[in-house]
Design a protein around this motif. Structure first.
Motif, PDB file in Angstrom:
ATOM      1  N   GLN A   4      -6.378  69.692  65.766  1.00  0.00           N
ATOM      2  CA  GLN A   4      -6.923  69.284  67.063  1.00  0.00           C
ATOM      3  C   GLN A   4      -6.736  70.373  68.114  1.00  0.00           C
ATOM      4  O   GLN A   4      -7.608  70.589  68.948  1.00  0.00           O
ATOM      5  CB  GLN A   4      -6.288  67.966  67.523  1.00  0.00           C
ATOM      6  CG  GLN A   4      -6.738  66.768  66.715  1.00  0.00           C
ATOM      7  CD  GLN A   4      -8.237  66.551  66.746  1.00  0.00           C
ATOM      8  OE1 GLN A   4      -8.878  66.711  67.774  1.00  0.00           O
ATOM      9  NE2 GLN A   4      -8.809  66.192  65.615  1.00  0.00           N
ATOM     10  N   ASP A   5      -5.599  71.074  68.069  1.00  0.00           N
ATOM     11  CA  ASP A   5      -5.364  72.187  68.997  1.00  0.00           C
ATOM     12  C   ASP A   5      -6.359  73.312  68.748  1.00  0.00           C
ATOM     13  O   ASP A   5      -6.881  73.915  69.694  1.00  0.00           O
ATOM     14  CB  ASP A   5      -3.938  72.722  68.862  1.00  0.00           C
ATOM     15  CG  ASP A   5      -2.899  71.755  69.388  1.00  0.00           C
ATOM     16  OD1 ASP A   5      -3.241  70.890  70.224  1.00  0.00           O
ATOM     17  OD2 ASP A   5      -1.725  71.848  68.947  1.00  0.00           O
ATOM     18  N   ILE A   7      -9.364  73.040  67.441  1.00  0.00           N
ATOM     19  CA  ILE A   7     -10.688  72.566  67.864  1.00  0.00           C
ATOM     20  C   ILE A   7     -10.843  72.689  69.381  1.00  0.00           C
ATOM     21  O   ILE A   7     -11.901  73.054  69.878  1.00  0.00           O
ATOM     22  CB  ILE A   7     -10.904  71.098  67.425  1.00  0.00           C
ATOM     23  CG1 ILE A   7     -11.042  71.006  65.920  1.00  0.00           C
ATOM     24  CG2 ILE A   7     -12.119  70.476  68.083  1.00  0.00           C
ATOM     25  CD1 ILE A   7     -12.250  71.714  65.365  1.00  0.00           C
ATOM     26  N   GLU A   8      -9.792  72.366  70.111  1.00  0.00           N
ATOM     27  CA  GLU A   8      -9.859  72.425  71.576  1.00  0.00           C
ATOM     28  C   GLU A   8     -10.064  73.841  72.097  1.00  0.00           C
ATOM     29  O   GLU A   8     -10.554  74.023  73.206  1.00  0.00           O
ATOM     30  CB  GLU A   8      -8.593  71.815  72.183  1.00  0.00           C
ATOM     31  CG  GLU A   8      -8.561  70.309  72.047  1.00  0.00           C
ATOM     32  CD  GLU A   8      -7.311  69.688  72.635  1.00  0.00           C
ATOM     33  OE1 GLU A   8      -6.664  70.324  73.486  1.00  0.00           O
ATOM     34  OE2 GLU A   8      -6.995  68.553  72.239  1.00  0.00           O
ATOM     35  N   GLU A   9      -9.732  74.841  71.304  1.00  0.00           N
ATOM     36  CA  GLU A   9      -9.900  76.240  71.699  1.00  0.00           C
ATOM     37  C   GLU A   9     -11.351  76.715  71.546  1.00  0.00           C
ATOM     38  O   GLU A   9     -11.748  77.715  72.133  1.00  0.00           O
ATOM     39  CB  GLU A   9      -8.988  77.145  70.867  1.00  0.00           C
ATOM     40  CG  GLU A   9      -7.515  76.901  71.096  1.00  0.00           C
ATOM     41  CD  GLU A   9      -7.064  77.319  72.483  1.00  0.00           C
ATOM     42  OE1 GLU A   9      -7.484  78.397  72.953  1.00  0.00           O
ATOM     43  OE2 GLU A   9      -6.292  76.554  73.102  1.00  0.00           O
ATOM     44  N   GLU A  11     -15.300  76.983  72.062  1.00  0.00           N
ATOM     45  CA  GLU A  11     -16.107  76.784  73.263  1.00  0.00           C
ATOM     46  C   GLU A  11     -17.601  76.675  73.006  1.00  0.00           C
ATOM     47  O   GLU A  11     -18.287  75.906  73.660  1.00  0.00           O
ATOM     48  CB  GLU A  11     -15.852  77.931  74.240  1.00  0.00           C
ATOM     49  CG  GLU A  11     -14.431  77.955  74.752  1.00  0.00           C
ATOM     50  CD  GLU A  11     -14.177  79.084  75.719  1.00  0.00           C
ATOM     51  OE1 GLU A  11     -15.116  79.848  76.023  1.00  0.00           O
ATOM     52  OE2 GLU A  11     -13.029  79.207  76.164  1.00  0.00           O
ATOM     53  N   HIS A  41     -20.860  65.727  68.741  1.00  0.00           N
ATOM     54  CA  HIS A  41     -19.990  64.810  69.488  1.00  0.00           C
ATOM     55  C   HIS A  41     -20.411  63.360  69.262  1.00  0.00           C
ATOM     56  O   HIS A  41     -19.565  62.477  69.058  1.00  0.00           O
ATOM     57  CB  HIS A  41     -20.049  65.162  70.975  1.00  0.00           C
ATOM     58  CG  HIS A  41     -19.200  64.288  71.827  1.00  0.00           C
ATOM     59  ND1 HIS A  41     -19.693  63.179  72.473  1.00  0.00           N
ATOM     60  CD2 HIS A  41     -17.883  64.350  72.126  1.00  0.00           C
ATOM     61  CE1 HIS A  41     -18.714  62.599  73.138  1.00  0.00           C
ATOM     62  NE2 HIS A  41     -17.611  63.285  72.954  1.00  0.00           N
TER      63      HIS A  41
END
Length: 104
Positions: A4-5, A7-9, A11, A41
């Motif tokens: 998850q970390d 994926i959050e990076e 853009e 999404h």
């Protein structure tokens, strides 16, 4: 770093496609990048309650859904797929105003 970390990076659509090692045509992504990410999404939202707990299994599901979202725009276009609200809006309506209602 957790999945998850990681994926959050990410853009851009290209970042996601490269992260999941999915082949893609730059031309398709250039024209549809926001649509692809929104569709991805949407697919994730629909299946969120069924996502596996295991990170490797999650990664596989994400990869499959991203590939599906990308393929939607290889085979079609944004106007046909109607990902964003603006494409879902109804055509303008004809309104009747009687001459008696018009004041000068």
């Amino acid at each position: 770093m957790s999945f998850q970390d990681e994926i959050e990076e990410l853009e851009s659509a290209e970042d996601f496609l490269q992260y999941f090692e999915l082949p893609y045509e730059a031309r398709v992504v250039h024209v549809n990048r926001l649509h692809i990410l929104q569709r991805f999404h949407d697919y994730l939202d629909k299946g969120a309650e069924h996502l596996p707990e295991n990170e490797e299994a999650q990664r596989a599901v994400y990869k499959q859904l991203l590939a599906r979202a990308y393929q939607d725009f290889v085979e079609s276009d944004a106007q046909t797929e109607k990902v964003f609200k603006v494409f879902k809006m109804a055509e303008p309506q004809t309104v009747f105003i009687s001459l008696g209602d018009i004041q000068t």
